[in-house]
Design an enzyme around this catalytic site. Structure first.
Site, short mmCIF file in Angstrom:
data_model
loop_
_atom_site.label_atom_id
_atom_site.label_comp_id
_atom_site.label_asym_id
_atom_site.label_seq_id
_atom_site.Cartn_x
_atom_site.Cartn_y
_atom_site.Cartn_z
N TYR A 1 0.85 -1.19 0.00
CA TYR A 1 0.00 0.00 0.00
C TYR A 1 0.88 1.24 0.00
O TYR A 1 1.87 1.32 0.74
CB TYR A 1 -0.91 0.02 1.24
N SER A 2 0.53 2.21 -0.83
CA SER A 2 1.27 3.48 -0.84
C SER A 2 1.07 4.21 0.48
O SER A 2 -0.05 4.29 1.00
CB SER A 2 0.78 4.37 -1.99
N TYR B 1 -1.88 0.14 -11.28
CA TYR B 1 -2.21 -1.25 -11.01
C TYR B 1 -3.52 -1.63 -11.68
O TYR B 1 -4.25 -0.77 -12.11
CB TYR B 1 -2.33 -1.50 -9.50
N GLU C 1 3.12 4.67 -10.98
CA GLU C 1 2.82 3.53 -10.12
C GLU C 1 1.34 3.23 -10.29
O GLU C 1 0.49 3.83 -9.64
CB GLU C 1 3.16 3.87 -8.67
N CYS D 1 -0.49 7.91 -10.34
CA CYS D 1 -0.77 6.83 -9.40
C CYS D 1 -2.26 6.51 -9.40
O CYS D 1 -3.09 7.42 -9.30
CB CYS D 1 -0.32 7.20 -7.99
#
Length: 443
Positions: free
Chosen positions: A219-220, A443, A441, A401
């Protein structure tokens, strides 16, 4: 970050054979797995253990996958993992849970990225030397070479830090979609330190369907290096509970780790690993320009940048870093109640209008130029010419992100803007990446 890549199995040599660790950056999925749309972060490093007799073969494979080997370190073929001895190979697998989680709909902004325990977070990187005890407001201060002293893998899956939940606050307002929580953990009992833009691993309790301990998820981090309390003793996360319909049964499925975290209570223990990641670090230049493109919980690293830039207490704590540049956040959410940290963001914009610009893309409430839903890539297209002029400035860094699906639209918009000046965006973007000015970043 190539988080799902697990380094597991057995080397085809006896325990005394020579084994090396490749640290690889920029690794993409294979052509076969590209078709499955696994939610793999594309930034950061993956660590691959390779037997001596496969070194050349593995180098060629990494090159085909677009990766770059940044270091090679020798290790023994035996590796201790969670108290058990196992052999390592260069094979990469994808966990079954990752395959299930990709069925979440694209409105689920910013779900976490699961990893296997045997992946990068196993910690082949060297652990930084411990800092002197008793220091406050100085942890993990970056030097001029921002990557030279970055803390990585201080705590590993086989020996995680046990923190305690301090608070668990709801971020989605009434009428919003989904469950998103702001979590704060106590770090005072350990030596975990981190920088803005890094991530930590969380290991949920219990076992998976195969009876093995649950795998960690990354987790960021959503707080600056000093923590929300500015005392160097806390770390915060922004977590959305993953929820989707099973494609075959139609049953509602909830993410294991995200459900655990969103329901955790103050006083509960939590297993933490890391930190990891160097891709999303903020430049040390206080006169830099920072473009931030985020969806949902992808706001987490952006919050750390903005706090460091504009929070009064942070500015006081960091006299060596007084931001004088320009930052622009384009933030995509499904509804207005889903604007995470809304009050914080708008207070910063009001106080620093010359240095901070805030733009929302609210997909279910706003329309794009074609009359469809307004996603972040549509907002980028709307401001493409302005963004392009800013990106050309050598002091500008761009951070992306959130959901990977927004990247193609962003590239398309900037392709059009750059073409007006005869510039090929894809080539220009490669130069930005080489200059470490394009940070992704997703996903």
């Amino acid at each position: 970050m190539y988080n799902q890549g697990a380094v597991e199995g057995a080397a085809n040599k006896e325990s005394g054979s020579r084994v090396f660790v490749y640290e690889v950056m920029g690794l993409r999925q294979s052509e076969e797995t590209d078709q499955t749309n696994y939610p793999i972060r594309k930034s950061g490093s993956v660590f691959i253990r390779v037997p001596y007799n496969r070194m050349n073969q593995e180098m060629r494979r990494i090159t085909r996958l677009g990766g770059k080997i940044v270091s090679i370190q020798p290790i023994t073929a035996l590796q201790l993992v969670n108290g058990k001895v196992e052999l390592a190979s260069a094979d990469i697998t994808v966990s079954t849970e990752v395959k299930a989680e990709v069925n979440a709909k694209d409105e689920e902004h910013g779900k976490a990225t699961p990893v296997n325990n045997a992946s990068e977070a196993k910690g082949f990187a060297k652990t930084p030397a411990k800092e002197k005890k008793g220091s406050t407001m100085t942890q993990a201060k970056a030097k001029k070479d921002a990557h030279a002293d970055v803390p990585v893998n201080i705590y590993r899956p086989n020996a995680p830090f046990i923190g305690k939940c301090i608070s668990n606050e709801t971020l989605v307002k009434e009428g919003g979609i989904g469950i998103v929580q702001h979590l704060k953990f106590d770090l005072s009992a350990g030596n975990l330190r981190y920088l803005e833009g890094q991530s930590i691993g969380i290991i949920p309790p219990g076992v998976d369907k195969n009876g093995k301990p649950e795998k960690l998820r990354l987790y960021s981090i959503a707080s600056t290096r000093h923590g929300d309390n500015l005392d160097d003793k806390t770390i915060s996360l922004c977590v959305r509970q993953l929820e989707y319909k099973h494609p075959e049964t139609g049953e509602t499925v909830y993410g294991v780790c995200s459900s655990y975290l969103t329901k955790i209570k103050p006083g509960d223990d939590v297993k933490i690993t890391g930190p990891v990641g160097k891709e999303m670090l903020l430049p040390e230049d206080p006169e830099a320009n920072v473009i931030m493109l985020a969806t949902g919980t992808g706001i987490a690293p952006m919050r750390t940048y903005l706090w460091r830039m504009f929070k009064d207490a942070e500015r006081k704590a960091n006299p060596e870093y007084q931001f004088k540049g320009f930052s622009w956040l384009l933030f995509g959410v499904p509804t207005s109640p889903n604007i995470l940290y809304k009050e914080e963001l708008e207070a910063m914009q009001e106080k620093y209008p010359q240095n901070f610009r805030l733009t929302y893309a609210i997909s279910r409430e706003q329309n794009n130029s074609a009359g469809g839903r307004m996603y972040i890539q549509d907002r980028v297209a709307e401001h493409a010419d302005e963004l392009w002029q800013l990106i050309k400035n050598a002091k500008t860094h761009t951070y992306i992100c959130g959901l990977r699906g927004m990247e193609d639209g962003i590239d398309a918009a900037l392709t059009t803007a750059a073409a007006k000046e005869g510039v090929v965006w894809s080539d220009y973007q490669k130069d930005l990446k080489k200059a470490h000015r394009w940070h992704v970043e997703t996903y």
